[in-house]
Design an enzyme around this catalytic site. Structure first.
Site, PDB file in Angstrom:
ATOM      1  N   LYS A 171     -19.262   8.064   1.704  1.00  0.00           N
ATOM      2  CA  LYS A 171     -18.637   9.201   0.885  1.00  0.00           C
ATOM      3  C   LYS A 171     -19.668   9.330  -0.609  1.00  0.00           C
ATOM      4  O   LYS A 171     -20.478   8.389  -0.737  1.00  0.00           O
ATOM      5  CB  LYS A 171     -17.089   9.012   0.342  1.00  0.00           C
ATOM      6  CG  LYS A 171     -16.215   8.884   1.710  1.00  0.00           C
ATOM      7  CD  LYS A 171     -16.170  10.060   2.405  1.00  0.00           C
ATOM      8  CE  LYS A 171     -15.549   9.910   3.720  1.00  0.00           C
ATOM      9  NZ  LYS A 171     -14.151   9.826   3.979  1.00  0.00           N
TER      10      LYS A 171
HETATM   11  C1  LIG Z   1     -12.927   9.475   4.665  1.00  0.00           C
HETATM   12  C2  LIG Z   1     -11.673  10.628   5.033  1.00  0.00           C
HETATM   13  C3  LIG Z   1     -10.373  10.404   5.120  1.00  0.00           C
HETATM   14  C4  LIG Z   1     -10.027   8.699   4.989  1.00  0.00           C
HETATM   15  O1  LIG Z   1     -10.439   7.981   3.881  1.00  0.00           O
HETATM   16  P1  LIG Z   1     -10.596   6.487   4.181  1.00  0.00           P
HETATM   17  O2  LIG Z   1     -10.546   5.945   2.866  1.00  0.00           O
HETATM   18  O3  LIG Z   1     -11.567   6.012   5.109  1.00  0.00           O
HETATM   19  O4  LIG Z   1      -9.110   5.935   4.648  1.00  0.00           O
HETATM   20  C5  LIG Z   1      -9.598  11.249   5.169  1.00  0.00           C
HETATM   21  N1  LIG Z   1      -9.944  12.543   5.113  1.00  0.00           N
HETATM   22  C6  LIG Z   1     -11.323  12.708   5.210  1.00  0.00           C
HETATM   23  C7  LIG Z   1     -11.502  14.435   5.308  1.00  0.00           C
HETATM   24  C8  LIG Z   1     -12.256  11.845   5.180  1.00  0.00           C
HETATM   25  O5  LIG Z   1     -13.540  12.291   5.204  1.00  0.00           O
END
Ligand SMILES: *Cc1c(COP(=O)(O)O)cnc(C)c1O
Length: 387
Positions: free
Chosen positions: A194
């Protein structure tokens, strides 16, 4: 020897990030210390929300949002089918049912039309929340979706992990993803791919102090400390979870957040370079379409490939790109097709989700890419497709 493979995304950790973590490790606090609140305050300010509540990861953020809204078993939550599993799963964690919304096949986003269609499938059940996803980093049409949700007695919860830094203009008003002007809450993730990374980590933003308080309580076992109570006293009106984000990771988050302007500028520049370099590959390769109101910091560089016209399967393209040092990923397999959901809700006809899934491929995009990498990726794609 094969070239080193560029991943589709990766974190950027620098010496000062490491120093910030080391400093936290040497401090009195490893878990709930001063860096948690400092990270929350800085994050709230960055996105323009009144409150931000840090938590263990983006999935916990979604679960906490459902708990804060007190979504009950048998009630309904609408999620798009093109998203990560967690967007839908959070409804199931609280016993709610998922109604899957279709998406625009050319950008993967939930639209007012696909939400209106999903609303017709709620039936007589109570709809509590609609969870649009700012897929890739482009913003959904928040005012229109909020109007439809509110007309159906529900609120929006934005699942926003892809869109930290994205700005939008509705009417003449400039807004930031995460400011939660049109939604009850927005959720973020700091997974390494991210825009900023803490390893595992998440955040919920809101402008509602009551929701913020409930998020905090449910993040830490459901414990409350009544005012004026004995110093050791705590009470648990209902069980919560341990979804805290440790001080060590908040130190990393704070350090990373300071770099968001630089990371965002780099992502914008790389996306622009991709757009120019990919243009000659049309119509076999096209870039996901951009909504007029969205000025994204892209998390994913998704292209749509007409594999039939190219005379190749996606698997063959993915494998040939890997041979040339280009890692890719598919965002996402429609969630309604997952065995669990297919068994629970049967076969759904969501042509937009299928149309997106059939063509999408995410190319490498992260701030640490070298200047020549975009050209290298696009040249590899051109060669593989024989374009
Ligand atoms: C990454 C992501 C999540 C989950 O996040 P985590 O930190 O991996 O639990 C949920 N929704 C979307 C759209 C994501 O890209």
């Amino acid at each position: 020897m094969a070239e080193p493979v560029l991943p589709y995304g990766r974190q950027t950790i620098e010496d000062d990030d490491i120093a910030a973590v080391v400093e936290a490790l040497k401090s009195d606090f490893l878990t709930t210390g001063p860096r948690v609140e400092a990270f929350e305050t800085a994050f709230a300010e960055t996105v323009g929300a009144r409150h931000a509540v840090a938590c263990a990861n983006g999935t916990a953020a979604l679960h906490l949002a459902m708990l804060a809204l007190d979504v009950q078993p048998g009630e309904v939550v609408i999620a798009p089918s093109i998203t990560f599993l967690a967007t839908a799963n959070c409804a199931r964690y609280v016993g709610a049912e998922v109604v899957f919304a279709d998406v625009d096949p050319d950008n993967g986003l939930m639209t007012p039309e696909t939400l209106a269609d999903a609303l017709t499938r709620v039936g007589h059940r109570k709809l509590r929340a609609v969870l649009p996803v700012h897929l890739r980093g482009d913003a959904v049409n928040l005012p229109k979706l909020a109007e439809l949700a509110s007309g159906a007695g529900a609120v929006l919860v934005e699942d926003a992990p892809h869109a930290l830094g994205t700005t939008m203009t509705f009417g003449n008003v400039a807004e930031r993803v995460g400011d939660a002007r049109h939604s009850a809450m927005a959720t973020f993730s700091f997974h390494p791919v991210k825009t900023i990374a803490t390893g595992e980590g998440g955040m919920v933003t809101t402008n509602d102090p009551a929701l913020a308080e409930r998020l905090r309580v449910m993040r830490s076992h459901g414990m409350v400390r009544p005012e004026g109570a004995d110093p050791w006293w705590y009470e648990m009106p209902e069980p919560g979870f341990n979804y805290r984000l440790p001080d060590i990771l908040c130190a990393l988050g704070l350090s990373q957040l300071k770099k968001l302007p630089r990371f965002a500028a780099r992502r914008r520049a790389l996306a622009k370079a991709y757009e120019a370099a990919l243009a000659p590959l049309a119509p076999v390769v096209r870039i996901a379409t951009r909504p007029a109101w969205s000025d994204p910091v892209l998390h994913l560089m998704c292209v749509l490939i007409d594999f039939e016209a190219a005379g190749m399967t996606r698997r063959a393209v993915v494998e040939a790109l890997r041979e040339k040092g280009v890692g890719t990923q598919v965002h996402y397999i429609p969630v309604h097709r997952q065995p669990y959901y297919a068994e629970r809700y049967g076969t759904l006809d969501l042509p937009g989700a299928e149309g997106w899934y059939d063509r999408c491929l995410s190319l490498p995009l992260y701030p640490g890419m070298a200047d020549g990498d975009v050209g290298r990726v696009v040249e590899a794609l051109r060669a593989v497709l024989g374009a």
